[in-house]
Motif scaffolding. Sequence first.
Motif, PDB file in Angstrom:
ATOM      1  N   LEU A  77       0.628  -1.091   0.244  1.00  0.00           N
ATOM      2  CA  LEU A  77      -0.201   0.022   0.043  1.00  0.00           C
ATOM      3  C   LEU A  77       0.784   1.441  -0.093  1.00  0.00           C
ATOM      4  N   SER A  78       0.484   2.096  -1.135  1.00  0.00           N
ATOM      5  CA  SER A  78       1.259   3.883  -0.669  1.00  0.00           C
ATOM      6  C   SER A  78       0.316   5.097  -0.427  1.00  0.00           C
ATOM      7  N   CYS A  79       0.875   5.765   0.792  1.00  0.00           N
ATOM      8  CA  CYS A  79       0.202   7.104   0.515  1.00  0.00           C
ATOM      9  C   CYS A  79       1.132   7.901   0.187  1.00  0.00           C
ATOM     10  N   ALA A  80      -0.034   9.098  -0.643  1.00  0.00           N
ATOM     11  CA  ALA A  80       0.959  10.613  -0.568  1.00  0.00           C
ATOM     12  C   ALA A  80       0.548  11.340  -0.231  1.00  0.00           C
ATOM     13  N   ALA A  81       0.520  12.291   0.869  1.00  0.00           N
ATOM     14  CA  ALA A  81       0.435  12.901   0.829  1.00  0.00           C
ATOM     15  C   ALA A  81       0.479  14.712   0.195  1.00  0.00           C
ATOM     16  N   SER A  82      -0.483  15.613   0.258  1.00  0.00           N
ATOM     17  CA  SER A  82      -0.246  16.615  -1.188  1.00  0.00           C
ATOM     18  C   SER A  82      -1.114  17.801  -0.442  1.00  0.00           C
ATOM     19  N   GLY A  83      -0.501  19.401  -0.737  1.00  0.00           N
ATOM     20  CA  GLY A  83      -1.371  20.377  -0.435  1.00  0.00           C
ATOM     21  C   GLY A  83      -0.362  21.085   0.309  1.00  0.00           C
ATOM     22  N   SER A  84      -0.545  22.104   0.878  1.00  0.00           N
ATOM     23  CA  SER A  84      -0.286  23.071   1.641  1.00  0.00           C
ATOM     24  C   SER A  84       0.363  22.020   3.485  1.00  0.00           C
ATOM     25  N   ILE A  85       1.492  22.066   2.657  1.00  0.00           N
ATOM     26  CA  ILE A  85       2.369  21.169   4.176  1.00  0.00           C
ATOM     27  C   ILE A  85       3.401  21.852   4.295  1.00  0.00           C
ATOM     28  N   PHE A  86       4.145  22.070   5.553  1.00  0.00           N
ATOM     29  CA  PHE A  86       4.411  22.299   6.093  1.00  0.00           C
ATOM     30  C   PHE A  86       5.519  21.427   7.043  1.00  0.00           C
ATOM     31  N   ASN A  87       4.745  20.016   7.498  1.00  0.00           N
ATOM     32  CA  ASN A  87       5.957  19.008   7.865  1.00  0.00           C
ATOM     33  C   ASN A  87       4.796  18.229   8.956  1.00  0.00           C
ATOM     34  N   ILE A  88       5.257  17.059   8.215  1.00  0.00           N
ATOM     35  CA  ILE A  88       4.529  15.841   8.710  1.00  0.00           C
ATOM     36  C   ILE A  88       4.951  15.059   9.948  1.00  0.00           C
ATOM     37  N   ASN A  89       4.458  14.947  11.230  1.00  0.00           N
ATOM     38  CA  ASN A  89       4.917  13.792  11.903  1.00  0.00           C
ATOM     39  C   ASN A  89       4.549  12.333  12.115  1.00  0.00           C
ATOM     40  N   ALA A  90       3.959  12.321  12.673  1.00  0.00           N
ATOM     41  CA  ALA A  90       3.499  10.787  12.698  1.00  0.00           C
ATOM     42  C   ALA A  90       2.847  10.493  11.162  1.00  0.00           C
ATOM     43  N   MET A  91       2.770   8.815  10.399  1.00  0.00           N
ATOM     44  CA  MET A  91       1.784   8.424   9.674  1.00  0.00           C
ATOM     45  C   MET A  91       1.736   6.906  10.110  1.00  0.00           C
ATOM     46  N   GLY A  92       0.393   6.570   9.469  1.00  0.00           N
ATOM     47  CA  GLY A  92       0.457   5.052   9.662  1.00  0.00           C
ATOM     48  C   GLY A  92      -0.806   4.772   9.302  1.00  0.00           C
ATOM     49  N   TRP A  93      -0.780   3.341   9.321  1.00  0.00           N
ATOM     50  CA  TRP A  93      -1.758   2.440   8.589  1.00  0.00           C
ATOM     51  C   TRP A  93      -3.013   2.111  10.251  1.00  0.00           C
ATOM     52  N   TYR A  94      -4.151   2.395   9.404  1.00  0.00           N
ATOM     53  CA  TYR A  94      -5.549   1.633   9.948  1.00  0.00           C
ATOM     54  C   TYR A  94      -5.629   0.657   9.160  1.00  0.00           C
ATOM     55  N   ARG A  95      -6.835  -0.724   9.874  1.00  0.00           N
ATOM     56  CA  ARG A  95      -7.744  -0.458   8.944  1.00  0.00           C
ATOM     57  C   ARG A  95      -9.169  -0.759  10.277  1.00  0.00           C
ATOM     58  N   GLN A  96     -10.365  -1.519   8.958  1.00  0.00           N
ATOM     59  CA  GLN A  96     -11.430  -1.503  10.060  1.00  0.00           C
ATOM     60  C   GLN A  96     -11.901  -2.840   8.575  1.00  0.00           C
TER      61      GLN A  96
END
Length: 121
Positions: A20-39
């Motif tokens: 799986l891939s997840c790309a963040a875009s937009g007005s971002i200064f800094n990303i701290n934690a990133m994670g995957w959840y499931r339901q």
Amino acid sequence: QVQLVESGGGLVQAGGSLRLSCAASGSIFNINAMGWYRQAPGKQRELVAAITSGGSTNYADSVKDRFTISRDNAKNTVYLQMNSLKPEDTAVYYCNADMITTGPYRYLEVWGQGTLVTVSS
């Protein structure tokens, strides 16, 4: 405006692998934690794996030694390599990110739209 876009879900047989891939875009200064959840159907959303900006990781006991989370800070992208998949891994997988946005600077928690992973027995 910030968004997370996931990709890589699908149907796989038990014992197989998906990434799986997840790309963040937009007005971002800094990303701290990133994670995957499931339901899974009829169940609550649960943490699968998380990674800090420095690379520290945390996994659910059920996926340790099978899943690997990683990130590319330059691309604002997080990955989840899933090996030895089991039918009980079937769920919608959601990407999550804690970030500081620009214009104005503020803390924001963002969720992706989810991607379905189905593991057949």
